[in-house]
Design an enzyme around this catalytic site. Structure first.
Site, PDB file in Angstrom:
ATOM      1  N   GLY A  66       0.825  -1.201   0.000  1.00  0.00           N
ATOM      2  CA  GLY A  66       0.000   0.000   0.000  1.00  0.00           C
ATOM      3  C   GLY A  66       0.858   1.249   0.000  1.00  0.00           C
ATOM      4  O   GLY A  66       2.039   1.207   0.356  1.00  0.00           O
ATOM      5  N   GLY A  68       0.789   5.439   1.091  1.00  0.00           N
ATOM      6  CA  GLY A  68       0.117   6.578   1.708  1.00  0.00           C
ATOM      7  C   GLY A  68       0.862   7.829   1.312  1.00  0.00           C
ATOM      8  O   GLY A  68       1.803   7.735   0.507  1.00  0.00           O
ATOM      9  N   GLY A  71       4.601   7.591   2.670  1.00  0.00           N
ATOM     10  CA  GLY A  71       5.477   6.492   2.301  1.00  0.00           C
ATOM     11  C   GLY A  71       4.725   5.287   1.782  1.00  0.00           C
ATOM     12  O   GLY A  71       3.521   5.342   1.587  1.00  0.00           O
ATOM     13  N   VAL A  73       4.328   0.812   1.927  1.00  0.00           N
ATOM     14  CA  VAL A  73       4.546  -0.377   2.731  1.00  0.00           C
ATOM     15  C   VAL A  73       4.749  -1.583   1.816  1.00  0.00           C
ATOM     16  O   VAL A  73       3.986  -1.791   0.872  1.00  0.00           O
ATOM     17  CB  VAL A  73       3.346  -0.626   3.680  1.00  0.00           C
ATOM     18  CG1 VAL A  73       3.611  -1.838   4.553  1.00  0.00           C
ATOM     19  CG2 VAL A  73       3.089   0.600   4.533  1.00  0.00           C
ATOM     20  N   LYS A  87       7.868  -0.412   6.125  1.00  0.00           N
ATOM     21  CA  LYS A  87       7.281   0.880   5.798  1.00  0.00           C
ATOM     22  C   LYS A  87       8.414   1.841   5.452  1.00  0.00           C
ATOM     23  O   LYS A  87       9.200   2.227   6.313  1.00  0.00           O
ATOM     24  CB  LYS A  87       6.490   1.387   7.000  1.00  0.00           C
ATOM     25  CG  LYS A  87       5.813   2.711   6.760  1.00  0.00           C
ATOM     26  CD  LYS A  87       4.879   3.014   7.909  1.00  0.00           C
ATOM     27  CE  LYS A  87       4.178   4.344   7.714  1.00  0.00           C
ATOM     28  NZ  LYS A  87       3.279   4.637   8.827  1.00  0.00           N
ATOM     29  N   ASP A 182      -5.550   8.827  14.000  1.00  0.00           N
ATOM     30  CA  ASP A 182      -5.983   8.413  12.661  1.00  0.00           C
ATOM     31  C   ASP A 182      -6.628   7.027  12.676  1.00  0.00           C
ATOM     32  O   ASP A 182      -6.267   6.137  11.913  1.00  0.00           O
ATOM     33  CB  ASP A 182      -4.799   8.445  11.686  1.00  0.00           C
ATOM     34  CG  ASP A 182      -5.256   8.525  10.235  1.00  0.00           C
ATOM     35  OD1 ASP A 182      -6.450   8.803   9.991  1.00  0.00           O
ATOM     36  OD2 ASP A 182      -4.428   8.308   9.334  1.00  0.00           O
TER      37      ASP A 182
END
Ligand SMILES: *[C@@H]1O[C@H](CO)[C@@H](O)[C@H](O)[C@H]1NC(C)=O
Ligand SMILES: *[C@@H]1O[C@H](CO)[C@@H](O)[C@H](O)[C@H]1NC(C)=O
Ligand SMILES: CC(=O)N[C@H]1CO[C@H](CO)[C@@H](O)[C@@H]1O
Length: 337
Positions: A66, A68, A71, A73, A87, A182
């Protein structure tokens, strides 16, 4: 004459030897430096930049889990065979350095069954990465919205109890309160045995002693953030409670706060507020309604009421995570009865 020649020769050899020695050890030291700049923080395992690079197959597309804004992962396998997720922080982003520091600081000191464990941090001036336990069953988000996965009501309650435990620990179990900031289903990960692990502490806030809130300009995710956080940037542990309430609603209705049906005065919270308790069948995820419907609905109604109590507009009216844990365990107990 001969004696002078030999002693000159001797001195030359000595000097040469010293030069070679200095050069070799210097190179050795430099090489060592390059390989061991990474700091393993409070953890036993050291992972070098190169091992990490190999583990994640050069950070190839096929290993990407994934991305974001701070950064990406990747999935990887260490030399010892352990699966990890890596990450890698995008250091072009201004906030990435701070975010890396916060995650290292928060995660290296915390120990809880329901938090994602950090195995190592790798930190060079131009490369920063966190090595985390790999969660083979992906995120709660994936489980909720994919068609070939199905979480029954007990699974969902247990996952939410585990998230509540994790938050209770963050808020009350450490020397200073930590606000996750979050909370949302994509940050709740499930391991091989479907045990829940809260992850992504990139924008978490540590509150100082006696401090009940802090101000920030980094916002969490729209739809989940509390009004005072979104409007004034004021974060406190009650912001997490609000987000937790929204997540409770989402997990049992399978409806995102960002769904297109919500606009103007109608949002996930008001939609549920208008339907509890009498019109609850209209809002609950239809996958959860089966036989024994009456008892199930009573429990779901309590869950929604708890979610509303978590997400009160005014922060001071919200329940706290200790109360949430107690309430959910009671509901779970009734479901099992
Ligand atoms: C929730 O519903 C109650 C009535 O059941 C109403 O008084 C209240 O204003 C509603 N709150 C919100 C935020 O919609
Ligand atoms: C929600 O809050 C109301 C009012 O404080 C309380 O009566 C009720 O028991 C709470 N419900 C749950 C499920 O916590
Ligand atoms: C319930 C379920 O699908 N669990 C899976 C979690 O992940 C492990 C490993 O990938 C699978 O073996 C389980 O079936």
């Amino acid at each position: 004459m001969l004696a002078v020649v030999f002693s000159l020769l001797g001195i030359t050899v000595l000097i040469l030897t010293v030069i070679v020695l200095v050069y070799v050890t210097g190179r050795y030291r430099r090489k060592n430096l390059v390989e061991n700049v990474d700091v393993a923080l409070g953890t036993t395992l050291r992972v070098s930049y190169y091992e990490l690079l190999q583990a994640a197959k050069g950070y190839s597309e096929s290993h990407l889990l994934g991305t974001g804004n701070l950064g990406s992962v990747y999935r990887g396998t260490l030399i010892n065979g352990k699966d990890v997720s890596v990450k890698v922080f995008n250091l072009q982003q201004q906030n990435a350095f701070k975010s890396f520091d916060v995650e290292c600081e928060v995660l290296r000191n915390l120990r809880h069954r329901n938090l994602c464990k950090v195995i190592s941090c790798c930190s060079n001036p131009d490369f920063k990465a966190l090595v985390l336990e790999y969660m083979s069953n992906g995120s709660l988000e994936k489980w909720l919205y994919s068609d070939d996965h199905m979480l029954d009501i007990l699974h969902r309650i247990n996952i939410m109890i585990d998230v509540a435990y994790a938050l209770e620990y963050l808020h009350y179990g450490y020397s200073m309160p930590i606000v996750h900031c979050d909370l949302k289903p994509s940050n709740v990960l499930l391991d091989e045995d479907l045990v829940t692990h809260l992850s992504d502490f990139g924008i978490a806030k540590l509150l100082g002693k006696g401090e009940s809130n802090a101000y920030t300009t980094t916002l969490g995710t729209l739809g989940y953030i509390a009004p005072e956080y979104g409007l004034e940037g004021s974060v406190s542990i009650r912001c997490d409670v609000y987000s937790y309430g929204i997540m409770l609603m989402e997990v049992f209705t399978r409806m995102k706060p960002s769904d297109e049906k919500f606009s103007g005065d109608l949002n996930l919270r008001s939609w549920i507020n208008d339907s509890v308790p009498y019109a609850i069948t209209g809002i609950i995820d239809s996958n959860l309604l089966g036989p024994k419907e009456h008892d199930t609905l009573r429990c779901l109604s309590s869950v929604m009421e708890l979610a509303l109590n978590c997400s009160m507009e005014s922060a001071s009216e919200r329940v706290n995570m200790k109360e949430v844990v107690t309430a959910l365990k009671n509901i779970n107990f009734q479901l099992l009865a």
